[in-house]
Design a protein around this motif. Structure first.
Motif, PDB file in Angstrom:
ATOM      1  N   PRO A   1       0.804  -1.231   0.000  1.00  0.00           N
ATOM      2  CA  PRO A   1       0.000   0.000   0.000  1.00  0.00           C
ATOM      3  C   PRO A   1       0.834   1.277   0.000  1.00  0.00           C
ATOM      4  N   LEU A   2       0.265   2.306  -0.576  1.00  0.00           N
ATOM      5  CA  LEU A   2       0.798   3.669  -0.471  1.00  0.00           C
ATOM      6  C   LEU A   2      -0.332   4.501   0.115  1.00  0.00           C
ATOM      7  N   GLU A   3      -0.183   4.925   1.369  1.00  0.00           N
ATOM      8  CA  GLU A   3      -1.286   5.541   2.098  1.00  0.00           C
ATOM      9  C   GLU A   3      -0.964   6.954   2.555  1.00  0.00           C
ATOM     10  N   TYR A   4      -1.941   7.833   2.374  1.00  0.00           N
ATOM     11  CA  TYR A   4      -1.822   9.200   2.896  1.00  0.00           C
ATOM     12  C   TYR A   4      -1.835   9.158   4.416  1.00  0.00           C
ATOM     13  N   SER A   5      -0.964   9.944   5.053  1.00  0.00           N
ATOM     14  CA  SER A   5      -0.918  10.028   6.511  1.00  0.00           C
ATOM     15  C   SER A   5      -1.298  11.427   6.958  1.00  0.00           C
ATOM     16  N   GLY A   6      -2.524  11.554   7.478  1.00  0.00           N
ATOM     17  CA  GLY A   6      -2.950  12.849   8.000  1.00  0.00           C
ATOM     18  C   GLY A   6      -2.123  13.272   9.191  1.00  0.00           C
ATOM     19  N   ALA A   7      -1.762  12.311  10.043  1.00  0.00           N
ATOM     20  CA  ALA A   7      -0.996  12.632  11.251  1.00  0.00           C
ATOM     21  C   ALA A   7       0.370  13.220  10.900  1.00  0.00           C
ATOM     22  N   PHE A   8       1.102  12.566  10.014  1.00  0.00           N
ATOM     23  CA  PHE A   8       2.433  13.062   9.688  1.00  0.00           C
ATOM     24  C   PHE A   8       2.391  14.264   8.751  1.00  0.00           C
ATOM     25  N   SER A   9       1.335  14.397   7.985  1.00  0.00           N
ATOM     26  CA  SER A   9       1.164  15.608   7.178  1.00  0.00           C
ATOM     27  C   SER A   9       0.952  16.810   8.095  1.00  0.00           C
ATOM     28  N   ASP A  10       0.169  16.628   9.156  1.00  0.00           N
ATOM     29  CA  ASP A  10      -0.044  17.716  10.115  1.00  0.00           C
ATOM     30  C   ASP A  10       1.246  18.081  10.840  1.00  0.00           C
ATOM     31  N   ILE A  11       2.023  17.086  11.222  1.00  0.00           N
ATOM     32  CA  ILE A  11       3.258  17.331  11.964  1.00  0.00           C
ATOM     33  C   ILE A  11       4.284  18.061  11.110  1.00  0.00           C
TER      34      ILE A  11
ATOM     35  N   VAL B   1       2.217  13.841   3.162  1.00  0.00           N
ATOM     36  CA  VAL B   1       3.006  12.637   3.404  1.00  0.00           C
ATOM     37  C   VAL B   1       2.241  11.390   3.006  1.00  0.00           C
ATOM     38  N   ARG B   2       2.839  10.577   2.153  1.00  0.00           N
ATOM     39  CA  ARG B   2       2.283   9.287   1.745  1.00  0.00           C
ATOM     40  C   ARG B   2       3.260   8.198   2.192  1.00  0.00           C
ATOM     41  N   LEU B   3       2.806   7.251   2.952  1.00  0.00           N
ATOM     42  CA  LEU B   3       3.662   6.193   3.476  1.00  0.00           C
ATOM     43  C   LEU B   3       3.664   4.996   2.531  1.00  0.00           C
ATOM     44  N   LYS B   4       4.840   4.611   2.048  1.00  0.00           N
ATOM     45  CA  LYS B   4       4.974   3.391   1.261  1.00  0.00           C
ATOM     46  C   LYS B   4       5.200   2.257   2.246  1.00  0.00           C
ATOM     47  N   LEU B   5       4.157   1.454   2.463  1.00  0.00           N
ATOM     48  CA  LEU B   5       4.138   0.460   3.541  1.00  0.00           C
ATOM     49  C   LEU B   5       4.730  -0.874   3.084  1.00  0.00           C
TER      50      LEU B   5
ATOM     51  N   ALA C   1      14.574   6.088  16.792  1.00  0.00           N
ATOM     52  CA  ALA C   1      13.708   5.561  17.848  1.00  0.00           C
ATOM     53  C   ALA C   1      12.443   6.396  17.993  1.00  0.00           C
ATOM     54  N   VAL C   2      12.578   7.718  17.894  1.00  0.00           N
ATOM     55  CA  VAL C   2      11.398   8.590  17.960  1.00  0.00           C
ATOM     56  C   VAL C   2      10.475   8.311  16.779  1.00  0.00           C
ATOM     57  N   ALA C   3      11.044   8.164  15.588  1.00  0.00           N
ATOM     58  CA  ALA C   3      10.233   7.888  14.396  1.00  0.00           C
ATOM     59  C   ALA C   3       9.494   6.564  14.533  1.00  0.00           C
ATOM     60  N   MET C   4      10.156   5.551  15.063  1.00  0.00           N
ATOM     61  CA  MET C   4       9.491   4.265  15.272  1.00  0.00           C
ATOM     62  C   MET C   4       8.339   4.398  16.254  1.00  0.00           C
ATOM     63  N   THR C   5       8.568   5.161  17.319  1.00  0.00           N
ATOM     64  CA  THR C   5       7.530   5.371  18.325  1.00  0.00           C
ATOM     65  C   THR C   5       6.341   6.117  17.732  1.00  0.00           C
ATOM     66  N   TYR C   6       6.614   7.171  16.981  1.00  0.00           N
ATOM     67  CA  TYR C   6       5.541   7.952  16.357  1.00  0.00           C
ATOM     68  C   TYR C   6       4.760   7.124  15.342  1.00  0.00           C
ATOM     69  N   LEU C   7       5.465   6.332  14.539  1.00  0.00           N
ATOM     70  CA  LEU C   7       4.774   5.502  13.550  1.00  0.00           C
ATOM     71  C   LEU C   7       3.836   4.509  14.228  1.00  0.00           C
ATOM     72  N   LEU C   8       4.278   3.961  15.340  1.00  0.00           N
ATOM     73  CA  LEU C   8       3.443   3.007  16.063  1.00  0.00           C
ATOM     74  C   LEU C   8       2.239   3.703  16.676  1.00  0.00           C
TER      75      LEU C   8
ATOM     76  N   ARG D   1       0.979   6.975  15.965  1.00  0.00           N
ATOM     77  CA  ARG D   1       0.151   7.821  15.089  1.00  0.00           C
ATOM     78  C   ARG D   1      -0.436   7.055  13.909  1.00  0.00           C
ATOM     79  N   SER D   2       0.291   6.062  13.390  1.00  0.00           N
ATOM     80  CA  SER D   2      -0.181   5.334  12.202  1.00  0.00           C
ATOM     81  C   SER D   2      -0.440   3.862  12.467  1.00  0.00           C
ATOM     82  N   LYS D   3      -0.247   3.448  13.719  1.00  0.00           N
ATOM     83  CA  LYS D   3      -0.429   2.029  14.084  1.00  0.00           C
ATOM     84  C   LYS D   3       0.382   1.125  13.153  1.00  0.00           C
ATOM     85  N   THR D   4       1.611   1.589  12.862  1.00  0.00           N
ATOM     86  CA  THR D   4       2.482   0.907  11.916  1.00  0.00           C
ATOM     87  C   THR D   4       3.784   0.536  12.594  1.00  0.00           C
TER      88      THR D   4
END
Length: 402
Positions: free
Chosen positions: A22-32, A37-41, A259-266, A268-271
């Motif tokens: 998937p390639l998904e738009y991320s409202g959370a990271f776009s706001d930040i 921001v589109r996440l290539k999952l 580490a911060v990015a991993m925490t935020y992804l988990l 904010r994006s449940k990823t």
């Protein structure tokens, strides 16, 4: 040097094995970030990482004699799983040499996919040397993790998917270890769009910035990073030639930022992504490269294979860096009510206590004192300052441990 036609041919070869992720738009990271921001999952790929793409394409190009003799490779984990699955699907025997400290989850996964795992060496480069020994002794074909045209072309199919679904992309951000992924992606993206391609390395494994400055490949003496998927001492010869020509910029990020990015992804994006997969998001969050508000940016989250024990450590590090976790040490008089008073002050500061370690036997304190360590849940750096200030005003000498 590989071309767009090589990547397109690879797409046809691997279509029945590799999943279109998937390639998904991320409202959370776009706001930040202020970007689109589109996440290539790619963490949703079979085997949990992009490496399956290149491995499948390379094994599809083997001759009949090579298929009969089998393959061998070296890998920190993700390439191992990709080769194991691709070889099994093609009826080819595969031996994979992995560093001795490779996450046990990746070792077990490699074996489940049908590969024979051999643990050897302190890092990728020592494992690779052992794999070449096996190549010579058993007449196997060595499937390089990145320094191979067919592997690079296979990885580039990820770039084709990005362009197909998001032709308006302005920047694609890609992690770099040996350079196989970014060379393939850059070949696909720059042939089809005007988008920038930005590489990201972990500071503890960054060899590419110096290589680009000098115009020749620089090799590190050692690597040290939580992003084990990109923990290589140098980039490959073939990828470097492509990177010099088609990659716009290469930046670095720290392990703390990863580490911060991993925490935020988990959160904010449940990823869930591994360190290498989070490196592009770290570069975006901490502005390691320049971008304008509203630009369409695609971070390639290249893998999600992380050992559970390492995940715990990384998430705690991420909480520390974002001011969500505090570990302190202080000394109390060993008398009734002393601990209760300390706890009351922390509670009055609206902080939550995870754990308390109370040690009367520590040699670091007097006989009539107790050594206290407390793990505290906080709400940010300002809250940490408030907690520490309240304790200091009450007369406690506090040492911050984390």
């Amino acid at each position: 040097m590989i071309s767009l036609s090589d990547v397109e041919a690879a797409r046809d070869r691997i279509d029945d094995v590799v999943r279109r992720t998937p390639l998904e738009y991320s409202g959370a990271f776009s706001d930040i970030t202020g970007a689109d921001v589109r996440l290539k999952l790619e963490n949703f790929q079979r085997t949990g990482a992009f490496k399956l793409r290149g491995a499948t394409n390379r094994i599809a190009t083997l001759s009949a004699a090579e298929r009969e003799a089998g393959v061998v490779t070296a890998s920190a984990g993700n390439h191992a799983q990709g080769v194991a699955l691709a070889a099994t699907r093609s009826g080819v025997d595969a031996t994979i040499v992995m560093p001795e400290h490779a996450p046990i989850s990746k070792v077990k996964a490699t074996e489940r996919y049908g590969g024979r795992a051999v643990l050897h060496g302190a890092d990728y480069d020592e494992a690779q040397a052992k794999a070449h020994e096996i190549e010579r002794e058993e007449n196997r074909t060595y499937v390089h993790a990145f320094d191979d045209d067919a592997v690079m072309a296979g990885q580039g199919t990820l770039g084709l998917e990005i362009v197909d679904e998001c032709p308006e992309v302005d920047a694609v951000v890609v992690p770099v270890g040996g350079g196989g992924l970014i060379s393939g992606v850059a070949t696909a993206v720059t042939a089809e769009t005007d988008a920038r391609v930005i590489g990201v390395q972990a500071e503890g494994a960054a060899s590419l910035p110096e290589s680009l400055r000098s115009g020749e490949i620089h090799e590190r003496d050692a690597v040290n990073t939580i992003a084990d998927g990109i923990a290589t001492r140098k980039v490959g010869d073939r990828p470097f030639a492509v990177i010099e020509t088609r990659v716009d910029e290469v930046v670095t990020v720290s392990d703390e930022e990863i580490a911060v990015a991993m925490t935020y992804l988990l959160e904010r994006s449940k990823t869930l992504v591994e360190g290498a997969g989070a490196a592009p998001m770290a570069a975006l969050l901490f502005e390691a490269f320049d971008y304008d508000a509203g630009e369409t940016i695609v971070p390639a989250l290249c893998g999600g294979n992380i050992d559970t024990n390492q995940l715990t450590t990384v998430l705690v590090r991420g909480l520390v860096e974002t001011g969500r976790y505090l570990k302190i040490r202080t000394v109390l008089r060993d008398r009734p009510g002393a601990l209760e008073k300390l706890v009351e002050i922390i509670a009055a500061a609206r902080a939550n206590i995870y754990a308390v370690q109370h040690d009367r036997t520590s040699r670091d304190v007097a006989v009539n004192e107790a050594d206290i360590e407390i793990d505290i849940e906080t709400r940010g750096h300002d809250h940490i300052d408030a907690v520490l200030d309240a304790l200091e005003r009450a007369g406690y000498q506090v040492e911050v441990l984390a």
